[in-house]
Every structure is written in C-alpha cells, then in structure tokens.
Motif scaffolding. Structure first.
Motif, PDB file in Angstrom:
ATOM      1  N   LEU A 333      25.258   4.080  -3.868  1.00  0.00           N
ATOM      2  CA  LEU A 333      25.905   2.920  -3.249  1.00  0.00           C
ATOM      3  C   LEU A 333      27.327   3.249  -2.802  1.00  0.00           C
ATOM      4  N   MET A 334      28.027   4.085  -3.561  1.00  0.00           N
ATOM      5  CA  MET A 334      29.382   4.464  -3.145  1.00  0.00           C
ATOM      6  C   MET A 334      29.334   5.332  -1.894  1.00  0.00           C
ATOM      7  N   ALA A 335      28.296   6.160  -1.768  1.00  0.00           N
ATOM      8  CA  ALA A 335      28.139   6.951  -0.548  1.00  0.00           C
ATOM      9  C   ALA A 335      27.874   6.051   0.656  1.00  0.00           C
ATOM     10  N   VAL A 336      27.105   4.988   0.468  1.00  0.00           N
ATOM     11  CA  VAL A 336      26.855   4.025   1.554  1.00  0.00           C
ATOM     12  C   VAL A 336      28.153   3.344   1.955  1.00  0.00           C
ATOM     13  N   LEU A 337      28.980   2.987   0.972  1.00  0.00           N
ATOM     14  CA  LEU A 337      30.268   2.358   1.289  1.00  0.00           C
ATOM     15  C   LEU A 337      31.153   3.279   2.132  1.00  0.00           C
ATOM     16  N   GLU A 338      31.168   4.543   1.787  1.00  0.00           N
ATOM     17  CA  GLU A 338      32.002   5.480   2.528  1.00  0.00           C
ATOM     18  C   GLU A 338      31.478   5.708   3.941  1.00  0.00           C
ATOM     19  N   LYS A 339      30.184   5.929   4.062  1.00  0.00           N
ATOM     20  CA  LYS A 339      29.605   6.321   5.348  1.00  0.00           C
ATOM     21  C   LYS A 339      29.425   5.141   6.293  1.00  0.00           C
ATOM     22  N   ARG A 340      28.951   4.013   5.787  1.00  0.00           N
ATOM     23  CA  ARG A 340      28.582   2.891   6.647  1.00  0.00           C
ATOM     24  C   ARG A 340      29.691   1.858   6.830  1.00  0.00           C
ATOM     25  N   VAL A 341      30.606   1.765   5.852  1.00  0.00           N
ATOM     26  CA  VAL A 341      31.657   0.745   5.931  1.00  0.00           C
ATOM     27  C   VAL A 341      33.020   1.371   6.174  1.00  0.00           C
ATOM     28  N   GLY A 393      20.064  -0.486   1.445  1.00  0.00           N
ATOM     29  CA  GLY A 393      19.431   0.744   1.874  1.00  0.00           C
ATOM     30  C   GLY A 393      20.450   1.795   2.268  1.00  0.00           C
ATOM     31  N   LEU A 394      19.986   3.012   2.509  1.00  0.00           N
ATOM     32  CA  LEU A 394      20.889   4.110   2.836  1.00  0.00           C
ATOM     33  C   LEU A 394      21.551   3.952   4.198  1.00  0.00           C
ATOM     34  N   THR A 395      20.960   3.180   5.074  1.00  0.00           N
ATOM     35  CA  THR A 395      21.575   2.947   6.385  1.00  0.00           C
ATOM     36  C   THR A 395      22.535   1.769   6.364  1.00  0.00           C
ATOM     37  N   GLY A 396      22.755   1.192   5.181  1.00  0.00           N
ATOM     38  CA  GLY A 396      23.685   0.078   5.060  1.00  0.00           C
ATOM     39  C   GLY A 396      23.048  -1.279   5.248  1.00  0.00           C
ATOM     40  N   GLU A 397      21.718  -1.333   5.417  1.00  0.00           N
ATOM     41  CA  GLU A 397      21.059  -2.626   5.589  1.00  0.00           C
ATOM     42  C   GLU A 397      20.857  -3.314   4.246  1.00  0.00           C
ATOM     43  N   VAL A 398      20.765  -4.638   4.279  1.00  0.00           N
ATOM     44  CA  VAL A 398      20.501  -5.447   3.080  1.00  0.00           C
ATOM     45  C   VAL A 398      19.057  -5.908   3.148  1.00  0.00           C
ATOM     46  N   ARG A 399      18.274  -5.488   2.182  1.00  0.00           N
ATOM     47  CA  ARG A 399      16.834  -5.751   2.187  1.00  0.00           C
ATOM     48  C   ARG A 399      16.482  -6.970   1.336  1.00  0.00           C
ATOM     49  N   MET A 400      15.288  -7.508   1.603  1.00  0.00           N
ATOM     50  CA  MET A 400      14.823  -8.705   0.910  1.00  0.00           C
ATOM     51  C   MET A 400      14.548  -8.421  -0.565  1.00  0.00           C
ATOM     52  N   ILE A 401      14.659  -9.476  -1.381  1.00  0.00           N
ATOM     53  CA  ILE A 401      14.369  -9.409  -2.810  1.00  0.00           C
ATOM     54  C   ILE A 401      13.405 -10.540  -3.165  1.00  0.00           C
ATOM     55  N   SER A 446      28.179  -4.616   5.926  1.00  0.00           N
ATOM     56  CA  SER A 446      29.351  -5.067   6.687  1.00  0.00           C
ATOM     57  C   SER A 446      29.355  -6.581   6.847  1.00  0.00           C
ATOM     58  N   GLU A 447      28.185  -7.156   7.149  1.00  0.00           N
ATOM     59  CA  GLU A 447      28.104  -8.604   7.288  1.00  0.00           C
ATOM     60  C   GLU A 447      28.364  -9.303   5.956  1.00  0.00           C
TER      61      GLU A 447
END
Length: 454
Positions: A333-341, A393-401, A446-447
């Motif tokens: 998750l920290m890698a997603v924050l760095e790369k996508r945000v 997800g790894l692309t920064g998307e928020v998936r359903m739960i 981001s959203e």
C-alpha cells in the motif's frame, strides 16, 4: 497374543514410516518423527450403536436433537444456537488465553439448567478448579470435578452419571491403555479422540475437549484430530489486551461465519454486547493519522480505529512496522501511495496499528490504512464522523467489498454520517436504507483523498 510392531509417526501431520526419518515425507518438517509401539487388534467394533437401514433423507427425524443453551450468549451464537446432543467439540487457543475459564463458565451454565456436568482435568487439581470457580462467582453442586487421565476410567464414570455435558481438559493429557505410548503423542491423541467420538455418538452426551496449540497456532497433534470432531473453535486474542475472540473454524451444525467477543475481567470472561462502542471510546478527536474502519468479524460488523504514524527517519533505511495488520500488505500500500499519488515515503518511518488488539485480515482495510498514512504524512486530520472502507489495487483503483449495507448500518447506529466507499458499491446500495447519510463513492485512491482532505 497381540502382534506388536514399531512405527514412526510425525507429530505435526501424523504421517507414518517404518523407520526413523530426519525429515517427514508428509509435511517436510525436520525432527518430528517419533517412535510408537502399536498394538494391532484383530477386530475393532462399535457397540451400543442402534441398528439402522438406509432411508430417504426426508424421513430422518431431527426433533430429538434440541440444542442445549449454555447461558453464555456469545458461545451459543458461535455454535449456531447452543450445543447439539452427541456433538464433539474441540476448543484450541494459546496458553493462558482463557480456554479453561470459558468452558468452566459454560459448564456452570449447563449444570444450572440441565443437570450434572463432569469436568475432567488432567492438568489441574480439584482445588485449583474450585478456586477458579469461586473467582468467577459461580458454584453449582451439579458441576462434578474429576481429576483423571485414564480415558477408560473416564468413559465408565461418564456412562454411570449420564451428565448433560462432559469437558476434557485437555486431550493432550489423556491416555488410552490400548496404546503403549506417552500422553500427548500422535497415537494417544488420535486414539483418545476416536474413543471420545464413539462415546459421544453412542451415548448422545455432548463432549467438549480442550486442545493445546503449537508455536504456529495450530492444534497440537495430527491434523486428523480436526477432521474427527464436529466443531472446531479457536479462542484468540492478545494477552496484553482484554478482548478475546471465539471463532468457529468448523461447524457441522451451523455457520462458520459467526464469532463471539469477550472481555477478560477480574471475575472471568464477560460478553461484549457493543464492541464497537468500546473500541472507539478513547478515540482522539482531530488527531492526524486516525481513520475508522468497519471490519467484518465473521458476519458481525465492528468499528475499529486504524492509526498511522509517519515521521522522518533518523537512519539510512526507513522502518516499517505493523501491529494487527499484514506487514507485506503495508509495504504494498505504501508503494501504491508513492507511485500513484505522489506521496514520497522513501525517507519516512511508517507505523500502523489496529487499536484493540484485533488482527485485520480483510481487504476492506486497505483504503483506511492508505488514508491514515496520508493523514499522518500531511498532518491533516480526517473528519471524526467519517468511516472509510475499500480494497486498493496496484494501479491505485478502489475495488468493491462485501456486506457494505451491514457495515453502514452499524456505523450509522453509532452516529457516523459520512462514508467513503468504493464507487462500485455505491451504485448497488439501496438508497432507502441510507437516508440522511452522506455516501461518497471513490474509484481511486486519489478520489478518496480528495473526498477526505477537503
């Protein structure tokens, strides 16, 4: 004369070999093969079982199987409404977590309602058990204490008294004279459990056995042990915290999605009817790095505070630590924050904690962890009336739960009005049930950050 032969059995998985092996061929563990002397019997028969013939399942009568209510509501909830007559239950957990205390409370509840209960202890004396019962404040003359390790003697006494419940504490201390090996060995555990299973089914007397666990958290003995019993319960929790969670891993008479929550108090285990309120009672208001998550403990929604602390590192390699959350998932998750945000955390120490001692394992905690880290990094607090949930997800998307409506209903009952949820879940919600609540759908991290940090 019975034929005696020697074999070697793995203490972890129960695999057998004709000679000693350094490494088990079944599970691959080293130095787990122990010698056993097995007595080969000419014939093994089950006596007392009523003769039966095949018949349609629609004609099977279940009216003679009323469940026994223990008086411990959370325990009955996990079992699906009480103990089924003739059931064989296995309860495992770490040393000192409260297994014996829980079953002593269950025994007292059964004794007060249904008659005698036999509590067999192979580890403690009768005086020690009475001291614990006095501490719990529950003494019943119908509760019989029997300190014995010989399983044959135990079964004879149980058949004479015909109790409403039999409790074995613990299965690793019991031994059968038919197996010439030490108590706790693979053969003894397997044979003792088999005899208790036959006893429970033939007599209709429910039997609960306590099982020790290994350093990996699995019940000690062969894996076959969990296959033989009807119900497998795990009693879990951090010893430094008051909360205990009872989970059903296997239940032939009900769902395995239920869980019971207890609090270890001075007078024993107390049922926690509103765990969410207790978990959030000391939540700081307006503190950066704090986000509320609705976590599903089985089918029960719980509100848990996720805390994060991000600070500039004093060393060359930044530290990452997680309590109650998967460490590898945190790195992802920290890698997603760095790369996508674009939040650079390469020179920042990061600490994440799930308050209350709970271990968060579901994906819905991803988004709260991400936003808690971002909140601490920016020094900006999240609105105290906001609840966040979603998988990242790894692309920064928020998936359903799953079970979003149940999560929202639980949080709304505690006064939360604002919810950041996956955009996919927003379109499937029934708006009539969410009247008066502000629901924000986020398709990406981001959203979600734009919705939270206004």
């Amino acid at each position: 004369m019975a034929k005696i032969k020697t074999k070697f059995v793995c203490q972890q998985c129960g695999s057998e070999a004709s000679k000693w092996l350094g490494r088990c061929p079944g599970c691959g563990e080293w130095n787990t093969m122990v010698e056993e002397v097995a007595v080969k019997k000419a014939e093994i028969t089950l006596t007392g079982m009523p003769a039966s013939k095949p018949k349609p399942i629609s004609m099977v009568d279940t009216s003679a199987m009323p469940r026994l209510l223990t008086g411990v509501g959370e325990f009955d909830r996990v079992l699906g409404g009480g103990i089924v007559p003739g059931a064989l239950l296995l309860i495992g957990g770490d040393p000192g977590i409260g297994k014996s205390t829980l079953l002593l409370q269950v025994a007292t509840g059964i004794a007060e309602k249904y008659g005698s209960v036999i509590y067999i202890s192979g580890e403690e004396s009768a005086a020690q058990i009475k001291i614990r019962a006095e501490r719990l404040g529950k003494i019943s003359n119908n509760l019989l204490i029997f300190t014995e390790n010989n399983l044959e003697t135990i079964i004879v006494e149980a058949l004479q008294h015909k109790p409403a419940l039999v409790i074995i504490d613990s299965i690793q201390t019991m031994y059968s004279p038919d197996i010439p090996s030490a108590p706790g060995s693979v053969g003894q555990v397997r044979e003792s459990t088999g005899k208790l299973m036959r006893f429970a089914k033939e007599s209709g007397i429910p039997t609960a056995i306590i099982g020790h666990v290994t350093k990996d958290g699995n019940i000690a003995g062969p894996r076959l042990l969990e296959h033989m019993v009807d119900v497998v319960l795990y009693f879990e929790g951090e010893r430094s915290y008051a909360f205990r969670v009872l989970r059903a891993i296997k239940n032939r008479f009900g769902s395995t999605n239920e869980s019971g929550i207890f609090s270890m108090e001075q007078h024993g285990l107390a049922e926690v009817t509103n765990p969410s309120g207790l978990l959030l009672a000391e939540r700081p208001q307006g503190a950066p790095g704090s986000v509320v998550l609705v976590y599903m403990e089985g089918v029960r929604p719980l509100l848990i505070e996720i805390q994060a602390l991000v600070s500039t590192t004093c060393f060359g390699m930044p530290r990452r630590m997680a309590a109650g959350f998967d460490y590898n998932r945190l790195l992802l998750l920290m890698a997603v924050l760095e790369k996508r945000v674009g939040i650079m955390l390469a020179n920042q120490d990061a600490y994440v904690n799930a308050v209350g001692g709970f271990k968060i394992v579901e994906p819905a905690a991803d988004l709260p962890v991400v936003l808690a880290i971002a909140s601490s990094f920016r020094g900006t607090a999240v609105d105290p009336s906001t609840v966040v949930m979603g998988e990242v997800g790894l692309t920064g998307e928020v998936r359903m739960i799953g079970r979003v409506e149940a999560r929202i209903a639980e949080a709304a009952a505690l006064g939360f009005k604002r919810f950041v949820i996956p955009a996919g879940n927003l379109s499937s919600l029934k708006l009539a049930r969410t009247t008066g609540l502000k629901l924000i759908g986020a398709a990406s991290v981001s959203e979600a950050m734009e919705a939270v940090f206004v």
